[in-house]
Enzyme design. Structure first.
Site, PDB file in Angstrom:
ATOM      1  N   HIS A  29      -1.675  -5.597   1.396  1.00  0.00           N
ATOM      2  CA  HIS A  29      -2.945  -6.283   1.111  1.00  0.00           C
ATOM      3  C   HIS A  29      -2.647  -7.703   0.637  1.00  0.00           C
ATOM      4  O   HIS A  29      -1.688  -7.926  -0.085  1.00  0.00           O
ATOM      5  CB  HIS A  29      -3.711  -5.554  -0.003  1.00  0.00           C
ATOM      6  CG  HIS A  29      -4.849  -6.369  -0.533  1.00  0.00           C
ATOM      7  ND1 HIS A  29      -6.085  -6.397   0.075  1.00  0.00           N
ATOM      8  CD2 HIS A  29      -4.922  -7.237  -1.580  1.00  0.00           C
ATOM      9  CE1 HIS A  29      -6.872  -7.239  -0.585  1.00  0.00           C
ATOM     10  NE2 HIS A  29      -6.190  -7.759  -1.597  1.00  0.00           N
ATOM     11  N   LYS A  64       0.829  -1.208   0.000  1.00  0.00           N
ATOM     12  CA  LYS A  64       0.000   0.000   0.000  1.00  0.00           C
ATOM     13  C   LYS A  64       0.867   1.263   0.000  1.00  0.00           C
ATOM     14  O   LYS A  64       2.091   1.188   0.215  1.00  0.00           O
ATOM     15  CB  LYS A  64      -0.928  -0.039   1.228  1.00  0.00           C
ATOM     16  CG  LYS A  64      -1.934  -1.206   1.185  1.00  0.00           C
ATOM     17  CD  LYS A  64      -2.786  -1.265   2.455  1.00  0.00           C
ATOM     18  CE  LYS A  64      -3.827  -2.380   2.381  1.00  0.00           C
ATOM     19  NZ  LYS A  64      -4.652  -2.454   3.611  1.00  0.00           N
ATOM     20  N   GLU A  90      -9.200 -10.601  -7.936  1.00  0.00           N
ATOM     21  CA  GLU A  90      -8.288  -9.461  -7.771  1.00  0.00           C
ATOM     22  C   GLU A  90      -7.163  -9.483  -8.803  1.00  0.00           C
ATOM     23  O   GLU A  90      -6.769  -8.439  -9.331  1.00  0.00           O
ATOM     24  CB  GLU A  90      -7.721  -9.464  -6.343  1.00  0.00           C
ATOM     25  CG  GLU A  90      -8.788  -9.092  -5.309  1.00  0.00           C
ATOM     26  CD  GLU A  90      -8.337  -9.275  -3.865  1.00  0.00           C
ATOM     27  OE1 GLU A  90      -7.191  -9.713  -3.613  1.00  0.00           O
ATOM     28  OE2 GLU A  90      -9.149  -8.977  -2.954  1.00  0.00           O
ATOM     29  N   ASN A  98      -1.955  -0.274   7.462  1.00  0.00           N
ATOM     30  CA  ASN A  98      -1.370  -1.611   7.669  1.00  0.00           C
ATOM     31  C   ASN A  98      -0.511  -2.125   6.511  1.00  0.00           C
ATOM     32  O   ASN A  98      -0.257  -3.326   6.399  1.00  0.00           O
ATOM     33  CB  ASN A  98      -2.442  -2.609   8.122  1.00  0.00           C
ATOM     34  CG  ASN A  98      -3.512  -2.854   7.078  1.00  0.00           C
ATOM     35  OD1 ASN A  98      -3.425  -2.324   5.965  1.00  0.00           O
ATOM     36  ND2 ASN A  98      -4.502  -3.650   7.426  1.00  0.00           N
ATOM     37  N   TYR A 110     -12.336  -2.869  -3.401  1.00  0.00           N
ATOM     38  CA  TYR A 110     -12.871  -2.972  -2.033  1.00  0.00           C
ATOM     39  C   TYR A 110     -14.401  -2.927  -2.008  1.00  0.00           C
ATOM     40  O   TYR A 110     -14.986  -2.521  -0.997  1.00  0.00           O
ATOM     41  CB  TYR A 110     -12.291  -1.846  -1.169  1.00  0.00           C
ATOM     42  CG  TYR A 110     -10.889  -2.102  -0.651  1.00  0.00           C
ATOM     43  CD1 TYR A 110     -10.566  -3.277   0.045  1.00  0.00           C
ATOM     44  CD2 TYR A 110      -9.878  -1.161  -0.817  1.00  0.00           C
ATOM     45  CE1 TYR A 110      -9.284  -3.507   0.546  1.00  0.00           C
ATOM     46  CE2 TYR A 110      -8.585  -1.384  -0.317  1.00  0.00           C
ATOM     47  CZ  TYR A 110      -8.307  -2.551   0.365  1.00  0.00           C
ATOM     48  OH  TYR A 110      -7.031  -2.765   0.874  1.00  0.00           O
TER      49      TYR A 110
END
Ligand code: DAT
Ligand code: MG
Length: 151
Positions: free
Chosen positions: A117, A11, A128, A114, A51
């Site tokens: 992913h 990310k 995905e 965080n 998402y």
């Protein structure tokens, strides 16, 4: 099977914090095979699709804002149980619950930052992977170490 694939992304915070090589290294040294990788600045629309299952959550807008704040590194890793092991290697969604030794457990503190992913099932991995990569961006090849990593 040893050809299971998972979608792993670093990310924007992971990229900005200089953790790209460390995160790649975890998968590489364990023996997983990299079959696709690119840096991409995702659009709002692309992230909302990625998402879509979370769109009713109160944190959704903030999540999309954060995810589009800079480039991410999108990857596909292949190997035995790649989806489930990939999730274990990332650690729990909330880094306060991620075991030390996991990526989140070693490199971050808060759920909303965080750093990485990973797909949560084989079905979502396939979805995905096709969302983030074109078919010709995936490389099929035999790992030189295949016979050393698998019996
Ligand atoms: P994961 O990324 O472990 O698959 P998820 O799919 O439930 O977790 O949520 C996607 C991301 O959304 C997660 O990595 C961080 C953010 N997120 C999840 N729950 C959150 C919360 N309670 N507060 C803020 N951000 C959250
Ligand atoms: Mg998820």
């Amino acid at each position: 099977s040893t050809t299971e694939r998972t979608f792993i992304a670093i990310k924007p915070d992971g990229v900005q914090r200089g953790l790209v090589s460390k995160i790649i290294e975890r998968f590489e040294v364990r023996g997983y095979k990299l079959v696709a990788i690119k840096m991409v600045q995702p659009t709002q629309e692309h992230l909302e699709t990625h998402y879509q299952d979370l769109k009713t959550k109160p944190f959704f807008a903030g999540l999309i804002q954060y995810m589009k704040s800079g480039p991410i590194v999108a990857m596909v890793w292949e190997g035995l149980d790649a989806v489930r092991q990939g999730r274990a290697m990332l650690g729990a969604t909330n880094p306060l619950q991620s075991a030390p030794g996991s990526i989140r457990g070693d490199f971050c503190i808060q759920t909303g930052r965080n750093i990485c992913h990973g797909s949560d099932s084989v079905e979502s991995a396939n979805h995905e992977i096709s969302l983030w990569f074109k078919e010709d961006e995936l490389c099929s090849y035999k790992h030189n170490s295949q016979n050393l990593i698998y019996e």
